[in-house]
Design an enzyme around this catalytic site. Structure first.
Site, mmCIF file in Angstrom:
data_model
loop_
_atom_site.group_PDB
_atom_site.id
_atom_site.type_symbol
_atom_site.label_atom_id
_atom_site.label_comp_id
_atom_site.label_asym_id
_atom_site.label_seq_id
_atom_site.Cartn_x
_atom_site.Cartn_y
_atom_site.Cartn_z
ATOM 1 N N TYR A 145 -54.283 8.357 27.292
ATOM 2 C CA TYR A 145 -53.224 9.155 27.928
ATOM 3 C C TYR A 145 -51.914 9.019 27.142
ATOM 4 C CZ TYR A 145 -50.196 10.869 31.749
ATOM 5 O OH TYR A 145 -49.284 11.554 32.511
ATOM 6 N N GLU A 147 -51.160 7.774 24.092
ATOM 7 C CA GLU A 147 -51.153 8.252 22.695
ATOM 8 C C GLU A 147 -51.430 9.750 22.630
ATOM 9 O OE1 GLU A 147 -49.774 6.509 20.638
ATOM 10 O OE2 GLU A 147 -50.515 4.457 20.525
ATOM 11 N N ASN A 174 -42.728 8.800 37.327
ATOM 12 C CA ASN A 174 -43.576 8.846 38.535
ATOM 13 C C ASN A 174 -43.049 9.806 39.606
ATOM 14 O OD1 ASN A 174 -43.872 6.147 37.205
ATOM 15 N ND2 ASN A 174 -45.526 5.977 38.689
ATOM 16 N N PHE A 191 -51.236 4.165 48.924
ATOM 17 C CA PHE A 191 -50.626 3.367 49.997
ATOM 18 C C PHE A 191 -50.518 4.172 51.297
ATOM 19 C CE2 PHE A 191 -48.091 0.050 47.268
ATOM 20 C CZ PHE A 191 -49.293 -0.402 46.750
ATOM 21 N N ASP A 273 -50.680 -2.575 32.304
ATOM 22 C CA ASP A 273 -49.870 -1.967 33.369
ATOM 23 C C ASP A 273 -48.393 -2.282 33.096
ATOM 24 O OD1 ASP A 273 -50.736 -1.060 36.474
ATOM 25 O OD2 ASP A 273 -48.695 -1.827 36.279
#
Ligand code: NAD
Ligand code: UDP
Length: 311
Positions: A145, A147, A174, A191, A273
């Site tokens: 994703y 690169e 985000n 969530f 992450d």
């Protein structure tokens, strides 16, 4: 003035809202999607509009049409989906960019690339400014994703410099809101769905990593402003909400707003992450006169309402 606009990835989360916004602003919209992570359901309410057209097509294959503007959004955005077939993700970013740039060159259209804060990788500069070159692991699991999107930016800049193609690059941070897929896998939808179902809330790692969450309407205002910005301004430009939260804070906010009895549990942190993420939006403020208006609590309430209606 009414424009004819192509939106790739138009049946996805951001793309479907974008198609709707562009139609509401009086344009004619062609939506192109292969339905990998998007769905017809996201745009079904637009199908009666005579100025809207939906086409099943994969951007890795050439596509020909006459339009004034192209928004290139086609690409899975959630880690679980873009890692499902990493080779295909790279092809979508790279060949998709080549196909859309080739088209823009031929028909002299303006083309906008949906890039991402992921081009900064796990950033050592905080908040992230556009000049920062990033810290990306080129062989890690997120590389297909990150690169892919970095290569797409390089392609956009080269078509611009070599062939004078009229380009714009937006680096999206985000973004969340109604119409995210319940199984999208990104943190806000996970969530909220878990909280509404009373299931455990899955915190990856210790939850101290941070993200800055932008509500979809704010993001799209910035995107359309960039598309229609002055000639010669190509970006890249960060568009996102600079209010930064830890993932644990987000989980507690979602529990509070849903009145949920869900418990927080921890799961392993996925590799590579990013630890922290927050956009510096000075450039967007200066060039686009843009800043986000919807803060987290308000945006979460609207998103929770949406998920309540579909679960
Ligand atoms: P999404 O997964 O909901 O939408 C992506 C859309 O692209 C889907 O409809 C999917 O079916 C389509 N698609 C994927 N591969 C395709 C292909 N080969 N040919 C045609 N269509 C294809 O994700 P989203 O959140 O709406 O993201 C849209 C764009 O914005 C993506 O390019 C993403 O990288 C970028 N972006 C999003 C965020 C975010 O937080 N939402 C952040 C940074 C960048
Ligand atoms: N995350 C989490 N629980 C989940 C989904 C994600 O703790 O159920 C974390 C993830 O590890 C990352 C952050 O939330 O630190 C944002 O993840 P997301 O996939 O939404 O976006 P990205 O990592 O691409 O910013």
């Amino acid at each position: 003035m009414k424009k004819k606009i192509l939106v790739t990835g138009g049946a996805g989360f951001l793309g479907s809202h974008l198609c709707e916004k562009l139609l509401n602003e009086g344009n004619e919209v062609v939506c192109l999607d292969n339905y990998f992570t998007g769905q017809k359901k996201n745009v079904i309410h637009l199908l009666n509009n005579p100025y809207f057209e939906l086409i099943r097509h994969d951007v890795t294959m050439p596509f020909f049409i006459e339009v004034d503007q192209i928004y290139n959004l086609a690409c899975p955005a959630s880690p679980i989906h873009y890692q499902y077939n990493g080779i295909k993700t790279i092809k979508t970013s790279v060949m998709g960019a080549i196909n859309m740039l080739g088209l823009a060159k031929r028909i002299k259209a303006r083309v906008l690339q949906a890039s991402t804060s992921e081009v900064y990788g796990d950033p050592s500069v905080h908040p992230q400014v556009e000049e920062y070159w990033g810290n990306v692991n080129p062989i890690g699991e997120r590389a297909c994703y990150d690169e892919g999107k970095r290569c797409a930016e390089a392609l956009f800049m080269n078509y611009h410099r070599q062939n004078n193609v009229d380009i714009k690059i937006i680096r999206i941070f985000n973004t969340y809101g109604p119409r995210m897929h319940p199984n999208d896998g990104r943190v806000v939808s996970n969530f909220i769905v878990q909280a509404l179902k009373g299931e455990d809330i899955t915190i990856y790692g210790d939850g101290s990593q941070t993200r800055s969450f932008c509500y979809v309407d704010d993001l799209l205002n910035g995107m359309v402003k960039l598309m229609n910005s002055r000639d010669g301004f190509v970006g890249p430009v960060n568009v996102g909400n600079p209010n930064e939260f830890t993932i644990k804070e987000l989980a507690n906010k979602v529990i509070e707003l849903t009145n949920s009895k869900s418990k927080l549990i921890t799961m392993p942190l996925p590799s590579d992450d990013p630890l922290q993420r927050k956009p510096d939006i000075s450039l967007a403020k200066k060039e686009l006169d843009w800043e986000p208006k919807v803060q987290l609590e308000e945006g979460l309430k609207k998103t929770i309402e949406y998920f309540q209606s579909i679960i």
